[in-house]
Each structure stands twice: as structure tokens, then as C-alpha cells.
Enzyme design. Structure first.
Site, short mmCIF file in Angstrom:
data_model
loop_
_atom_site.label_atom_id
_atom_site.label_comp_id
_atom_site.label_asym_id
_atom_site.label_seq_id
_atom_site.Cartn_x
_atom_site.Cartn_y
_atom_site.Cartn_z
N ASP A 1 -1.47 -2.07 7.15
CA ASP A 1 -1.39 -1.31 8.39
C ASP A 1 -2.71 -1.29 9.15
O ASP A 1 -2.76 -0.85 10.29
CB ASP A 1 -0.94 0.14 8.13
CG ASP A 1 -1.80 0.83 7.08
OD1 ASP A 1 -2.89 0.31 6.77
OD2 ASP A 1 -1.37 1.88 6.56
N ASP B 1 -6.58 -5.37 6.69
CA ASP B 1 -5.50 -5.97 5.91
C ASP B 1 -5.15 -7.37 6.41
O ASP B 1 -4.44 -8.12 5.74
CB ASP B 1 -4.23 -5.10 5.97
CG ASP B 1 -4.40 -3.80 5.21
OD1 ASP B 1 -5.03 -3.83 4.14
OD2 ASP B 1 -3.92 -2.77 5.68
N ASP C 1 0.86 -1.18 0.00
CA ASP C 1 0.00 0.00 0.00
C ASP C 1 0.90 1.23 0.00
O ASP C 1 2.11 1.12 -0.21
CB ASP C 1 -0.94 -0.01 1.21
CG ASP C 1 -0.21 -0.21 2.53
OD1 ASP C 1 1.02 -0.01 2.52
OD2 ASP C 1 -0.84 -0.54 3.53
#
Length: 1004
Positions: free
Chosen positions: A723, A727, A468
Site C-alpha cells: 500500500d 512496496d 501485509d
């Protein structure tokens, strides 16, 4: 070799059953010299089974407590039902909860016993909590203010009375315990017995002190092996202990001394006011104070995946559970071993980590080689014994036996046992642990905390990194807080911080916050891609505010504030203009958000936040500066055959602009949006993924689907960064999950294999480099050890068959075993990585660990060494011109010396399996240089000064030079071998278009 390894030794590094772990242990069989040492870092399956049973009981206990709570709530709500029993008086309640309370606690202002407090939450006792006047009454009994929290000066007293927030851990082993474990080597025990018998027989036949030399030499050699092994293992354990401390470094947001601050989880005390937000782990048992939409995932305790809504009437929070949604504050009531989580963690802490795939595979290799070695040892002993008996028969002495004959047979037996010591490569699987421990310690210095051993190993095989934006940008510190010095700072996510910082420039934030009362909050959700809040204004009206993804918020708006500050209807032309502005921002790599509000007149809707008819306030563009070195790190990945894919929730134009800036997106690469990707068939995904570099507006489901398809359909080894709480599924599905240490939630960190402490993409590249280094270092060590194994076995076996004697004695073989096992592992398994590792393709799934290139080097060096040693063994006296009574002793010493120096130079050769230049990076590698120097120095001492114990005699300088020269010839032979082309098992072509780099002499 891999074809001969049983399937039990081929394990995936994730999601393997306890049954599979049992099978490979059983496949090892009894051919293990030291089970304590071999399985020291293997998972304790019995403890794991015990933990599962404990968890099952805990789950049932919580279920019963929850049913009791539900019944109690119904009872309390049914106030109209006639009371059948009178309520106990307040004095009786106070007496009950303070019964047994220490005088020290009473003097400190506490009015509730720790056990009563613990059972209150553990049993979901809502009745007692209600009688205590709820959270306020409980806070009063804990002598704490719900606004200001605990006073720091009271922390020691609270820890003394209510306990510390730690669970009982198994005490770490001391150095002498490692010595004791090293002595549990079965072959060493047999050799000790042989040595003691040898001393007894020697004293009877040869007297003092000559009779003790052989036996004492074996004992001293064993002590040397044991001490070196114990020192190595002890230092390794200290590294793991240090890393374990880092894993447990969790910081909790609390209110203490009237200010918000972070405290170490182990410093949390009863009475602390903990601030919980999405992704946090509940650090202790506690009572809900206030919050919005607080959803708790209790699956870690109950196994139930359905989250529990926490509110005033269901206020109990248990340690170890996780915040799935919302936010809130809790009052800590129970810590450490008084919590069910603490008791469970005590058991889990003794279970250990699963073995890595490489450890298991090398256990298989060690088992096969050990069986071969055992056969050679038995054959050697039989050949020596049969020859001895035949010679006695030829001399008509078969009926005449003396102590010297017994001593000779004992020496034969000791030699055979020592061959087993050398032949069973106990150090192979342990070298993996050593290398991983070294790599993990070095990675800590480079801001990467490896939580699972296998991750470091697997990261070296990664073919794809799905990242990401967190690791790509310089994320700045959202809440405005004042510290003890009155200094204002902003805490929170980068997006929140940027908007709030801009807002502070426009007016007095604190004044606005005071006059508005927050009624409800819907935190940001990766599915909805927006967050909302409902507030009560000073004039009594209710207003909803909303911010989030620009195109989503824009669709929710029907009005806009114009340049004059007036609210006007939003026309289609204005919507088109706003969309152009959003796309313009996105093309400049700005993250865009829309801010909107809606006044709610209908009081009946005050508990719900609307999803339409908003008034657009502003479009915000946020520029995140790309971290220095990210573009270079991405290029390193591409050169290494690792595809980098950016998976983000941003606008596709923003994502593409960022990806181009970082070098992720090239001209022929593809970028898609999450909804488009998830609508494709599996076949279409397989066609698309090799060229896919950006996925925008993706949901956690899209990320999970990308990872799953890449692994299962395309055979990729996938690393995923994350994070947030959402996820976790993708990180769990991936081969390696990497959580961000700064921006990451505790849930993400717990699901991760590696925590990137500085949130930097460059650190992820370092993890990949060290992963490759671990793999190649173990290959170097295996190549070196197998060469020693082959030569030591064959020289003794052939000599025994041909001449009836073994040139290498038990003491000498023990020294060789120390060189190739413990010292060899230290030297080769701890080599630091070089940049060349990232200029070769990743290791494919199921690729043979012992490659054809390695076999070429092993057989080439073995043939040379055997040829030299056998020639010396049979015609060495004539070649060297040795005469006299000690000619045989000099020759055997010379053979031993030459053999050791062959291993010393072969150890240097093994520093690189393919490249000719083996000296690159040698100067800075002090561990390797130190071990080589120590080996040479000790070899000189053994030959020149310990002859009585090691069966050696001093050599003249000419023989020393010749020994070294014969060993050094192995280096030019290695150059010749590396020029011989070797055909790989299969072309290492990655589906992303990266071909394997050439191998062989052209790499020189």
C-alpha cells in the site's frame, strides 16, 4: 505439443524486451488469416519506440531547464554582482504575460496567458516567477486564494480558458469498424471471390435462380461468420473500455471553497490547491506553495533515479512525477495536453498492453496447427483434382472441358480453402483475450481492478502470497477536517486516526493546533520506523515530538513522565517494565507505539530534529479488528496449495499473535525479524522460506529480498500486496503485484498489476480463483477446438482420397468453424469459477498447457467421431437403407448433422476435463445454455430450410433422432475416457508441503 512450439513463443509475463515481442510475431509468419484481428490487443511496438524517443527528448529538455534554473538561482543569489542590464519594468512584464489573452479570460479575472503560464513551469523559469512576486503573485493573476482555493462555480470557466486535465486519446472503434476488420480474413476474401465466380459460372450453366445457390450460400455463411465475430469483438471492446475508465479513476486531495475535498483527476483545473503526500502522483504541472521535506521522483519523465528536493527556490512540479517523501501544497498552473506528461501519455495510450504468456503460447499452437491444416488442405485439393483428371482420362474426356468442370474444380478449391478456415485456429489466442475480459469484468464486481491482462492469468498459478496487514484488518478512516456542513471527520491512516481520535477525547485539538506552529516534519519512514515533528510553542520555545515503533522510541528516551505528571529520569527497572508492557500488548495482537517529546533550548538546532534524549509520554496499544472472512480465506489458500506469508513492520510478538488469529501461523511454522532474515546466506534462506510464515520488523529491502529469493531460487509464483511507496520494488519484482485501493498510494497502484478496491484479503483469493478459472477455461476450449480440427481435417481428407468427394461442403465447414471458434470460445471461455478450483494445486511454472489428460480426451473423442462418420460415409446408404436419386444428398446431410451434434455434446463434455459430472453449475450458466440452444436451433434451420444454400436436404424424424443419439454417445464415451488413468509429466509437489490432489475418476 509444447515440445514442438518454438522458443520464441515462450515468454515470461514480466520484463520482456521489445526484441522478444518482435521475434514471436515473426515466428507466426504469414500463416495468419486476419492480422488485424489476431494482433488487435498486441502491443504496438512502433508506438512504443516513438514514446521512448519522445521520453528521451523530454528528459534532455528537463535536464537543460534544470541547468538553467541552477544558473538563474546563482544569478539571483549573487545580488552583489553589478547589473549589466536594467530590469524590465513591471508594466512590460504584465504586458508580456497577458499578450494574446482572450477578453473572456480578462473578464473572469485572469491576468496571464495559458501558454505563458505553461512555459513558466516547463522551462523552470525562476526569473519570471520572481518578477511576478512568486506564488502569491501568480495566484493573484489566476484569481485564486491560496487559503480557500478555487470556487466550484469558477471551474467551467477555468476549463474553458486553461483547458481540461485530460490527454487526447485514440477514439474507440464503432461496431462497423469491427465488421470491416472481420472481413479482412484472407481465407474469407478468397471464398468471396470463389463464390462470385461460382455465381457467374452457375448462372451460365444452370440459369436463374438455381445457378446462384452454391455461391450465395457461401456468401451468406461468410456474412454470418463476420457478423457473429464482429458482435463478439465489439462487446469485448466495450468491456475493455469500461475497465479502462476504472483504471483512470484517480482522486486528488484539493482545497476548494475553503474546505479540503477529493476531486476526480480529470476535474482538476488551473488554480486548484493540491495537497501532496508520500506516494501521490503529481496530477498536473504546478508551483510549490508550502511543505516539508518534499522529495520528488522524476524518473517517469527523466529516467533519473535521484529524487529532487522541492522548496521555495526550486518550486517547479511536473505532472507524472511522484512524491517520494515529505508533504506539501502546490498551485496548479498547467493541465492536460499543455503538459509534457499529457503529450507523452497521448503516445503511450496507443502503445497497448503486452500480450499475456498464454496468448503468445497459443499463437504458437495456432501456428503449428495452421501449418498442418494447410498441408491437409493442399493435399485434399490435389487428391480431388488428380482423381477428377484421372476419371476424365479414363472416359477419354481429358480434352473436353465445360463450365460444369470449371465449377467442380472451383468447388474443390473452395472446400480446400474452407479446410484452412477450419484448420487455422485463429480463435485460440483470441479466446484468451475473451476469457480475460470476462474475468476482469466479473472481478470488478468483486472489488478487484485488474490493470494488466497477464496478472489475472498468472494469479491462477500463484504458489505464495506475501501480504501485509492492510488486507487482514478492518482499517478505519489523520487529519481532522470539517466538511461543507460543518461536520467533523478524520482523514488519514488507521494508526494516525486511532491516536487522533483518542486525543480528541482528551482536549480541544483545534485550540492546540492554532497556538503551535509547525516548523518541520519528518514523515514516517519504513527504515527508521518513526515520524517526528518540530513545533514552535506559544512561549517561543521549540519542542520536538516523536512517535513510532515502541522499542525504537524507547531507546531514544532518557526520561519519562510519571503518574504525577512530573518528568523524571528513566531507570533501567522502568525500561524493563516498559518493555514488558510492550510485549504484553504485542502478545494480545495490539500494535504498539511510543509517544515522546523533547524541549530544545539551543536555537541553532531549530531546523533539525534530534534523535536522542527524549521524554517518554505514553505507550499506546492499538487493536485492529480482523476482517470477517479472513481466516476462511487463508484456509482456502492453504487448501489450494498457496502459502500465505505475512510481512509487516510490527513487533514480532504482535505479528505472531495476528498471524495465529488469522490461521497463517501454525505450530511448526517459523517467524523471523527482517534484520535476521537479511543476514542469512542464500542457502539458509532456501531452507528457511518453505516454513516461514511471518516476517516482522521488515524493511522494504527485506520484502524485496524475500520475493526475489522465492522466485529465483525456489521457483515460486509470488503475489505481493502493498500500500506504500516503498512496496513498489517488491511488487515490481513479484509475479503479481496487488495494491490496496483505499489505503494504497498512487505510486503503489501504478506499480501494481491488480488493485484490491476494498483492501480485503478475501478479494485477493477471488482473484486467484478467477485466474485459475481463466486457465482451465482456455484448456477446455483448446480441447474442444482441437477435437473439431482433427475430425474435420481427417474426414474430408480420407473421403477425398477414397471416394474423390468431400462430404462436408464449404458452407457446412464455415458453420462448423463458427461453432468451434467464436461460439465455442463464448461458451467455454466464459465459464464462471467453482469452489473445486481452489481444492487443487496451482499450475507449475513451465507446465505443459495441453496436458496428457487433454490429449486422452481429444484422441478418444476424435477416434469415436471419425469411426462413426467414416462408416457412414462409405457404407451409410446400406446401414440406413437409403435408396433413390437423393440418397447421396440425404447421406451427406445426415453425416453433416451427426458431425454437428457430436460437437454439441462434446462441447458439453468439455465443461470439465477431469471430472465425470459435467453438469455441475450448468443451470446458472445462461451464456453456455444459450449458445448450445442457438446452435441446435440454427442447425435445424440449415438442414430443413436452407438446403439450397447449404447443400442439405430435409431429414425425417428417425434420422434426426439417430443423429442426436450418435452425438450423445460421446457423453458415455467421455465417462469411460475419464476413468483411464493418465500419468502426469511430473509430480506436482509444492515445496511448502502441499502435494498435488489426485486426478482421474476418483475426482468424480
Amino acid at each position: 505439443m509444447d515440445n514442438f512450439i518454438p522458443p520464441e513463443f515462450d515468454l515470461d509475463h514480466k520484463n520482456r524486451s521489445d526484441e522478444a515481442l518482435k521475434k514471436w510475431r515473426q515466428a507466426v509468419g504469414t500463416l495468419v488469416k486476419n492480422r488485424r484481428r489476431r494482433f488487435r490487443y498486441a502491443a504496438d511496438l512502433e508506438k512504443r519506440s516513438e514514446a521512448k524517443e519522445q521520453l528521451k527528448k523530454l528528459s534532455e529538455k528537463i535536464r537543460i531547464s534544470f541547468i538553467t534554473l541552477t544558473a538563474a538561482l546563482r544569478f539571483l543569489n549573487g545580488a552583489h554582482i553589478k547589473k549589466t542590464q536594467p530590469e524590465p519594468a513591471e508594466e512590460d512584464i504584465e504586458k508580456d504575460i497577458q499578450n494574446g489573452l482572450q477578453e473572456e479570460a480578462r473578464l473572469a479575472g485572469f491576468k496571464i496567458h495559458p501558454d505563458k503560464l505553461g512555459s513558466l513551469v516547463a522551462s523552470y523559469d525562476i526569473k519570471t516567477l520572481t518578477k511576478l512576486k512568486g506564488t502569491d503573485g501568480l495566484a493573484d493573476r489566476l484569481n485564486v486564494s491560496l487559503e480557500k482555493g478555487v470556487n466550484t462555480i469558477d471551474v467551467p470557466a477555468r476549463q474553458n480558458i486553461y483547458g481540461v486535465n485530460r490527454y487526447t486519446e485514440k477514439p474507440s472503434k464503432g461496431f462497423w469498424m469491427f465488421v470491416w476488420e472481420a472481413l479482412h480474413d484472407l481465407t474469407l476474401i478468397i471464398l468471396i471471390v470463389c463464390a462470385v465466380v461460382s455465381i457467374g459460372v452457375g448462372l451460365a450453366t444452370e440459369g436463374w435462380p438455381k445457378g446462384i445457390y452454391d455461391g450465395l450460400g457461401i456468401i451468406l455463411s461468410i456474412l454470418l461468420v463476420v457478423m457473429v465475430t464482429a458482435i463478439s469483438d465489439y462487446k469485448q471492446s466495450l468491456q475493455f473500455k469500461e475497465l479502462d475508465k476504472e483504471k483512470k479513476k484517480i482522486f486528488i486531495n484539493v482545497t476548494r471553497d475553503g474546505v479540503r475535498q477529493k476531486v476526480y483527476i480529470f476535474d482538476l483545473v488551473v488554480g486548484d490547491i493540491v495537497i501532496l503526500s508520500i506516494g501521490d502522483q503529481v496530477p498536473a504541472d504546478g508551483i510549490f506553495i508550502s511543505g516539508f521535506n518534499l522529495l520528488i521522483d522524476q524518473s517517469s519523465l527523466t529516467g533519473e533515479s535521484v529524487p529532487i528536493n522541492i522548496y521555495d527556490k526550486r518550486p517547479f512540479l511536473l505532472a507524472g512525477t511522484k512524491v517520494q517523501d515529505g508533504s506539501g501544497k502546490m498551485l496548479v498552473t498547467t493541465v492536460g495536453m499543455r503538459t509534457e506528461w499529457g503529450k507523452l501519455m497521448e503516445t503511450l495510450s496507443e502503445c497497448g498492453d503486452d500480450e499475456t504468456p498464454l496468448q503468445v503460447k497459443l499463437n504458437g499452437v495456432a501456428t503449428i496447427i495452421g501449418k498442418i491444416g494447410l498441408c491437409f488442405a493442399v493435399l485434399t485439393f490435389l487428391v480431388l483434382t488428380v482423381r477428377f483428371l484421372i476419371e476424365k482420362g479414363l472416359h477419354n474426356e481429358i480434352t473436353q472441358w465445360g463450365s460444369s468442370d470449371a465449377l467442380l474444380l472451383l468447388n474443390y478449391f473452395a472446400t480446400a480453402v474452407t479446410i484452412i478456415v477450419v484448420a487455422v485456429p485463429e480463435g485460440l489466442p483470441l479466446a484468451v483475450t475473451l476469457s480475460l475480459a470476462f474475468a476482469m469484468k466479473q472481478l470488478m464486481k468483486e472489488k478487484a481492478l485488474v490493470r494488466h491482462l497477464s496478472a489475472c492469468e498468472t494469479m491462477g498459478s500463484a504458489t505464495c502470497i506475501c501480504t501485509d496487514k492492510t488486507g487482514i484488518f478492518n482499517n478505519t478512516g489523520a487529519e481532522v477536517v470539517n466538511d461543507k456542513d460543518g461536520k467533523r471527520s478524520i482523514l488519514g491512516t488507521p494508526t494516525e486516526s486511532a491516536i487522533l481520535e483518542y486525543g480528541l477525547l482528551l482536549g480541544d485539538f483545534e485550540e492546540q493546533r492554532k497556538v503551535c506552529k509547525i516548523m518541520k516534519v519528518e514523515p514516517f519512514n519504513s527504515e527508521k520506523k518513526k515520524m517526528s515533528v518540530l513545533v514552535s510553542l506559544p512561549d517561543g520555545k521549540t519542542r520536538a515530538f516523536c512517535k513510532g515503533a515502541s522499542e525504537i522510541i524507547l531507546k531514544m528516551c532518557s526520561r519519562v513522565i510519571n503518574a504525577d505528571g512530573e518528568v523524571v529520569e528513566l531507570s533501567e527497572e522502568q525500561v524493563s517494565s516498559m518493555s514488558d508492557i510492550i510485549n504484553g500488548f504485542a502478545d494480545e495482537a495490539l500494535r504498539t507505539l511510543c509517544l515522546a517529546f523533547k524541549d530544545i533550548d539551543d536555537g541553532s538546532l531549530e531546523d533539525s530534529i534530534p534523535d536522542s534524549d527524549y521524554t517518554l509520554i505514553a505507550i499506546v496499544g492499538i487493536k485492529d479488528p480482523v476482517r470477517p472472512g479472513v481466516r476462511e480465506a487463508v484456509k482456502i489458500c492453504l487448501d489450494a496449495g498457496i502459502a500465505v506469508r505475512m510481512v509487516t513492520g510490527d513487533n514480532i510478538n504482535t505479528a505472531k499473535a495476528i498471524a495465529r488469529e488469522c490461521g497463517i501461523l501454525k505450530h511448526d511454522d517459523l517467524a523471523v525479524e527482517g534484520p535476521e532474515f537479511r543476514s542469512l546466506s542464500i542457502y539458509q534462506m532456501k531452507e528457511l522460506i518453505p516454513k516461514l510464515k511471518v516476517m516482522a520488523r521488515s524493511s522494504p529491502t527485506d520484502k524485496h529480498l524475500l520475493v526475489k529469493t522465492s522466485r529465483n531460487e525456489l521457483g515460486e509464483v509470488v503475489a505481493v500486496t502493498g500500500d506504500g511507496t516503498n512496496d513498489a520494488p517488491a511488487m515490481h519484482e513479484a509475479d503479481i503485484g496487488l495494491a490496496m485501493g483505499i489505503a494504497g498510494t498512487e505510486v503503489a497502484k501504478e506499480s501494481a498489476d491488480v488493485i484490491v478496491l476494498d483492501d480485503n484479503f478475501s478479494t485477493i483469493v477471488n482473484v486467484a480463483k478467477w485466474g485459475r478459472s481463466v486457465y482451465i477455461n482456455i484448456q477446455k476450449f483448446v480441447q474442444f477446438q482441437l477435437t473439431v480440427n482433427i475430425v474435420a481435417l481427417m474426414i474430408n481428407f480420407i473421403s477425398a482420397c477414397a471416394s474423390g468427394s468431400a462430404p462436408l461442403t464449404a458452407v457446412q465447414l464455415l458453420w462448423v468453424n463458427l461453432i468451434m471458434d467464436t461460439l465455442g470460445a463464448l461458451a467455454l471461455a466464459t465459464e464462471p469459477p467453482n469452489d473445486g478450483l481452489m481444492q487443487r494445486p496451482p499450475v507449475r511454472r513451465n507446465e505443459s498447457f495441453i496436458t496428457r489428460t487433454m490429449w486422452r480426451n481429444i484422441f478418444g473423442q476424435s477416434i469415436y467421431q471419425l469411426a462413426i462418420l467414416l462408416v457412414l460415409n462409405f457404407i451409410g446408404k446400406q446401414i440406413l437403407g437409403l435408396t433413390g436419386s437423393n440418397a447421396t444428398a440425404v447421406l451427406n446431410t445426415f453425416i453433416f448433422n451427426t458431425f454437428v451434434f457430436c460437437q454439441v455434446f462434446n462441447e458439453i463434455n468439455s465443461r470439465d476435463i477431469e471430472k465425470i459430472n459435467i453438469f455441475r453449475g450448468l443451470i446458472g450458466n445462461w451464456i453456455f445454455i444459450g449458445i448450445i440452444m442457438a446452435t441446435v436451433v440454427f442447425q435445424v434451420i440449415i438442414v430443413e430450410f436452407l438446403g439450397a444454400f447449404a447443400s442439405t436436404v430435409p431429414l425425417n424424424w428417425q434420422l434426426w433422432v439417430l443423429s442426436i443419439a450418435l452425438g450423445a454417445v460421446g457423453m458415455p464415451i467421455a465417462v469411460v475416457l475419464k476413468c483411464i488413468p493418465v500419468k502426469n509429466d511430473a509430480p506436482a509437489t509444492q515445496h511448502d508441503g502441499y502435494d498435488a490432489l489426485p486426478t482421474g475418476p476418483e475426482l468424480a
